[in-house]
Write a protein that holds these residues in place. Sequence first.
Motif, PDB file in Angstrom:
ATOM      1  N   VAL A 132       3.277  18.161 -24.196  1.00 37.31           N
ATOM      2  CA  VAL A 132       4.239  19.264 -24.223  1.00 37.31           C
ATOM      3  C   VAL A 132       3.563  20.566 -23.817  1.00 37.31           C
ATOM      4  O   VAL A 132       4.138  21.393 -23.097  1.00 37.31           O
ATOM      5  CB  VAL A 132       4.887  19.376 -25.617  1.00 37.31           C
ATOM      6  N   TYR A 214       4.753  12.844 -21.089  1.00 37.70           N
ATOM      7  CA  TYR A 214       5.382  13.963 -21.786  1.00 37.70           C
ATOM      8  C   TYR A 214       5.205  15.264 -21.021  1.00 37.70           C
ATOM      9  O   TYR A 214       6.054  16.146 -21.073  1.00 37.70           O
ATOM     10  CB  TYR A 214       4.816  14.078 -23.203  1.00 37.70           C
ATOM     11  N   THR A 218       8.456  17.224 -19.973  1.00 39.48           N
ATOM     12  CA  THR A 218       8.628  18.599 -20.453  1.00 39.48           C
ATOM     13  C   THR A 218       8.801  19.562 -19.285  1.00 39.48           C
ATOM     14  O   THR A 218       9.669  20.439 -19.312  1.00 39.48           O
ATOM     15  CB  THR A 218       7.420  19.028 -21.307  1.00 39.48           C
ATOM     16  N   ILE A 257      12.518  14.717 -25.154  1.00 41.03           N
ATOM     17  CA  ILE A 257      11.196  14.451 -25.725  1.00 41.03           C
ATOM     18  C   ILE A 257      11.334  13.666 -27.021  1.00 41.03           C
ATOM     19  O   ILE A 257      10.554  12.746 -27.305  1.00 41.03           O
ATOM     20  CB  ILE A 257      10.438  15.774 -25.960  1.00 41.03           C
TER      21      ILE A 257
END
Length: 332
Positions: A132, A214, A218, A257
């Motif tokens: 993230v 991720y 993101t 997410i």
Amino acid sequence: MTLFVRFALRRLLAALLVLLVLSIVIYALFYVLPGDPARLACGPKCTTAQVDQVRAQLGLGHPVYVQYADFLHGLVAGTDVSTGVGTEHCGAPCLGFSYQNGEQVTSLLAERLPATASLALGAMVLWLVLGVGTGLLSALRHGGLTERVLTALTLAGNAVPVFITGILLMLLFVSVLGWLPFPSYVPLTDDPEQWAWNLVLPWLSLAILESAKYSRLTRSSLLETLAEDHVRTFRAYGVRERSVIGRHALRGAVPPIIALSALDLGTMFGGAVLTESLFGIPGLGKSLVDSVRTEDLPVVVGLVLVTGFFVVLANAVADVLYAVADRRVVLA
């Protein structure tokens, strides 16, 4: 009853239905389609008479629907299992007894679950922070050198298999630098400090691989949210950029997410096979490898059921968290 409670109840009922269907599919795959579970339970040196005796003890002579009903009853309420010289009670959820050592499968899995949970939860924290964080930075530096460098790093991290990453990390931090001990799992209750130090490399190995997903998710979600009309309106009215990102854009990027985290965490709780085997962690993944090699059918079935259970549970929880993050889901 509020809309949110109704939504949560619907998701709970859906999860229970999925688990029921999953149990039917797994039972059919492992107990109906294979050649002869009684032969596996008895062993290759058993005579035909001994195999027939084991088949009778396991109730394999009954119709398939009766066998499945007994299997489901054992999962829900426990059952008494014949041992040939008597009966032994198997408490719920009963997954039977290991062919190799006669131990209850539930007890065996309960012994291995803490190691897998330690690996999965620690790695998830790291991959969320790394993924993230880099994804957010890439989105905020869209079109610049920072984004190109981070994109290249995430692609490289996603391309390298976890066992290669693990070996390289061990060579660097154990053999060359000597900063970390060679990984050897220590239970949390025995020594919390050694538990953490010995899991650093397994956590990093998984986090490097998973964080790449991720980061890309993101970045793409945040860029999509930043392009929406309401975000441009906030900026036009002079709302501070930090507030626009933190309170509006990032919140809109969170639901995907959450969904991906639930799927990955549920799968990890079923056992990170390569990572546990590489670092010698006595978890569910290593048990699955050992059980497949020895054809220990009840343990294999139990592990597959546990993996499915955690995936379904994690997705049900993710649906609820998804609704908390975006109330529009409740109204859908």
